[in-house]
Design an enzyme around this catalytic site. Structure first.
Site, mmCIF file in Angstrom:
data_model
loop_
_atom_site.group_PDB
_atom_site.id
_atom_site.type_symbol
_atom_site.label_atom_id
_atom_site.label_comp_id
_atom_site.label_asym_id
_atom_site.label_seq_id
_atom_site.Cartn_x
_atom_site.Cartn_y
_atom_site.Cartn_z
ATOM 1 C CE1 TYR A 1 -32.653 61.218 -2.853
ATOM 2 C CE2 TYR A 1 -33.928 59.493 -3.921
ATOM 3 C CZ TYR A 1 -33.873 60.665 -3.216
ATOM 4 O OH TYR A 1 -35.035 61.291 -2.853
ATOM 5 N NE ARG B 1 -36.530 60.364 1.602
ATOM 6 C CZ ARG B 1 -35.841 61.365 1.044
ATOM 7 N NH1 ARG B 1 -36.261 62.605 1.142
ATOM 8 N NH2 ARG B 1 -34.728 61.136 0.380
ATOM 9 C CG ASN C 1 -32.231 64.738 1.545
ATOM 10 O OD1 ASN C 1 -31.247 64.141 1.089
ATOM 11 N ND2 ASN C 1 -32.873 65.671 0.879
ATOM 12 C CD GLU D 1 -33.687 68.557 4.528
ATOM 13 O OE1 GLU D 1 -33.446 69.687 4.105
ATOM 14 O OE2 GLU D 1 -34.348 67.710 3.883
ATOM 15 C CE LYS E 1 -26.510 64.290 -1.091
ATOM 16 N NZ LYS E 1 -27.849 64.616 -0.549
#
Lengths: 320, 346
Positions: free
Chosen positions: B37, B223, B225, B265, B317
């Protein structure tokens, strides 16, 4: 750091009051400027000989009008060069560079009513705010104090435009003062208060607001600091390997820019946090002048806001 | 070039598929063979033709079907759209931005004509041709944010900026990876990011918040995801968990290729002009494993990323049940060769 900049031509220069001039900027390429939000400011870059001066000014024109931006500049009594340059050198037709608008003094749109308290040239951010409030049908009241009538910008204009019920003016030379206590104690729930002007006015209004039981969340102030002068010093830069001298009337940021070092910034007034810089070594005292770092961060000696803070001592090295 | 829109479903018989061209433009999010991350933000500027960054608001072959699925979600649960009263100005900002970007990127499909405040909006794929007054609520069939987000791919939230924080005060959320607007509405940035393992220790969110608070007009950022979803289901919401939660138990070595999807995403963030709010567009892209392995670089890399993912993130997740079987399936497509730099296909 790269900015969203616009090349603009000075479309008009209008004397507004003693020591205050209004400047209108329009894009050189004839395109529209961005619509903005009330309370926003721009950074104006001025080429003064070999020096590039950059000052932040609140936008005072109608935020919905993309044809041009207007600012009002008071000639500072202890000018560091920017306001004198604007007053004495900038003429209609000159080309300047301005940044895209940034807003660090945005209205809280949840407010049922907005009380605006301005001192002197602190009126400017409220002019764009009021245009937006008026259009949106949001309740507001302006309380605007000046020292003397001749130095009061837009006193009559504002009353004429928004009416004497919404615009109250006070002239200290004539003995009229903002009735703070009365204002603070008769507002409906959900009112937000904003103050912009001299430090003393800001501190006085915020204190009075808290004393009257207002929550901090409903009290807003535009703190624009001018980089304070101080003893000259030099900074070592660990990444670029340069050493840069910072003069008495210069901020670290300005000295870096003059030396061709790219450093991040947005407000240039110690408020936004964008120019936060790591301190690699410090033999001496960091003179923190900003409003951004917490007391703990200031005490740690690991960070400095290079737009307003200074150094005194033997040696300081920054992570730039 | 006009897009050929697919007719497909994101529920029941799950007929959603990507065309070969659409696979190659998939926003594969992994720049390295292992994943951690990070605040992976970058300027949202136009990219190469044939990528999802060809335009700043991406419209693709799934547009019509996604809008139909959104309408079904809203019909069943109107609370997927919410906007607090002080966000009206930000709603109009959003409507303007999404109309302008779609019209600029896809003139054959969308047209925006402005005559002062009198605007005409033509959306040909959905058969819409409306004239309205910008800023006048009574001239639109519904609130501006609901109106435009029924015509824009991706979830849309608008966050208000005040008190040195960001507040999720409006949104249209129907294609989410297990979060709920109804739950988050009114929360601030720290509150809605509450339970992410590992990230907090690293101060990731403090840095991200500071960055976002200083975002500038005209300089959007983006960004990535990612997560994984069983079956091409857009609406994996907490509200709907009974419908999709059990899907995760249905993965077998035989059906990994069709059932297991990489869900990416692309989040774009924009400073809005009149309101000074921030617009988040959270665009979801789905690609099943059979489609993914048609790009050899991605087959190699995703096998390695998924295999080396820390346990905490596997659990966060929600892919614990089928991670191993998917890694095993992918291993057949990993030839062991080094992968090239960047995320795009070779």
């Amino acid at each position: 750091m790269s900015q969203t900049d616009f090349s603009v031509r000075v479309a008009s220069v209008t004397p507004v009051a003693e020591t205050i001039k209004r400047f209108r900027f329009e894009r050189v390429d004839g395109e529209a400027l961005p619509i903005f939000s009330g309370g926003a400011h721009i950074v104006v870059s001025m080429k003064d000989g070999s020096v590039t001066r950059r000052n932040a000014y609140s936008l005072m024109s109608d935020p919905a009008d993309p044809s041009g931006y207007e600012i009002s500049v008071a000639k500072a009594e202890e000018s560091r060069g920017g306001s004198v340059f604007m007053h004495e050198k900038v003429k209609v037709g000159d080309v300047l560079t301005i940044s895209a608008p940034v807003n660090l003094f945005s209205p809280d749109w949840r407010g049922r009513k907005h009380i605006l308290i301005a001192g002197g040239i602190g009126i400017t951010p409220f002019m764009s705010m009021m245009a937006q409030f008026d259009k949106a049908g949001v309740a507001f009241e302006l309380h605007y104090a000046v020292r003397e009538r001749a130095r009061g910008a837009y006193l009559e204009d504002l009353v004429a435009r928004y009416g004497s019920a919404r615009v109250k003016t006070y002239v200290s030379e004539e003995g009229t003062r903002i009735p703070l206590e009365d204002i603070l104690t008769r507002q409906p729930l959900g009112t937000h208060l904003y103050v912009c002007g001299p430090d003393r006015l800001i501190a006085g209004v915020l204190d009075a607001g808290r004393d009257a039981g207002w929550p901090d969340y409903n009290l807003h102030a535009e703190h624009f600091l001018t980089p304070p002068p101080g003893k000259p010093f030099s900074v070592e830069l660990t990444r670029s390997g340069k050493t840069v001298a910072v003069g008495e009337h210069e901020s670290i940021l300005e000295a870096l820019e003059a030396a061709g070092v790219d450093a991040p910034y947005l407000c240039r007034g110690g408020a936004c946090g964008q120019c936060e810089t790591g301190v690699a070594a410090c033999e001496g005292i960091l003179l923190h002048n900003d409003l951004f770092l917490s007391d703990d961060e200031k005490a740690s000696g690991k960070k400095i806001m290079i737009c307003v803070s200074r150094f005194e001592g033997q040696r300081v090295a920054l992570e730039l | 070039m006009a897009i050929v829109f697919r007719q497909e479903t994101f529920r029941d018989d799950f007929t959603y598929r990507n065309s070969p061209e659409n696979i190659r433009r998939f926003p594969f999010p992994f720049p390295d063979d292992n994943y951690m991350y990070s605040v992976n933000m970058e300027p949202h500027v136009k990219g190469a033709a044939g990528t999802v960054f060809e335009n700043l608001i991406d419209v693709d072959e799934h547009y019509i079907s996604e809008m139909a699925d959104r309408a079904l979600v809203l019909k069943a649960d109107p609370l997927r759209y919410q906007a607090l009263p002080h966000m009206m100005q930000a709603q109009w900002d959003t409507l303007e931005l999404l109309m302008e970007q779609q019209a600029a990127g896809y003139p054959e499909h969308f047209t925006l004509e402005k005559n002062g405040d009198r605007w005409r909006w033509i959306n040909r794929p959905l058969g819409i041709d409306d004239t309205f007054t910008f800023g006048d609520l009574t001239t639109l069939p519904m609130e501006p944010l609901e109106y435009i987000s029924r015509q824009t791919q991706g979830d849309i939230t608008i966050v208000d900026q005040r008190d040195n924080n960001l507040w999720m005060d409006a949104g249209m959320v129907t294609t989410q990876a297990d979060w709920s607007l109804d739950f988050d509405v009114g929360m601030n940035f720290m509150e809605w990011h509450g339970p992410v393992p590992l990230a907090h220790q690293q101060g990731v969110f403090e840095r991200a918040l500071k960055f976002l608070l200083n975002m500038q007009l005209g300089k959007p950022i983006r960004r990535y995801n990612w997560t994984m979803t069983i079956n091409p289901r857009l609406d994996t919401s907490p509200e709907n968990y009974p419908k999709w939660g059990k899907d995760r138990t249905t993965v077998t070595p035989e059906n990994v290729g069709d059932k297991v999807h990489l869900r990416v995403e692309v989040q774009t963030l924009w400073r809005l002009p009149r309101s000074n709010a921030l617009l988040f567009v959270i665009r979801c892209y789905l690609m099943n494993m059979s489609e993914l392995v048609t790009v050899p670089k991605w087959a190699n890399r995703f096998h390695r990323v998924l295999g080396s993912l820390p346990t905490e993130l596997v659990d966060y997740k929600g892919i614990t049940r089928y991670r191993d079987v998917t890694v095993e399936w992918l291993s057949k497509y990993d030839d062991g060769a080094p992968t090239s730099a960047g995320t795009f296909p070779d």
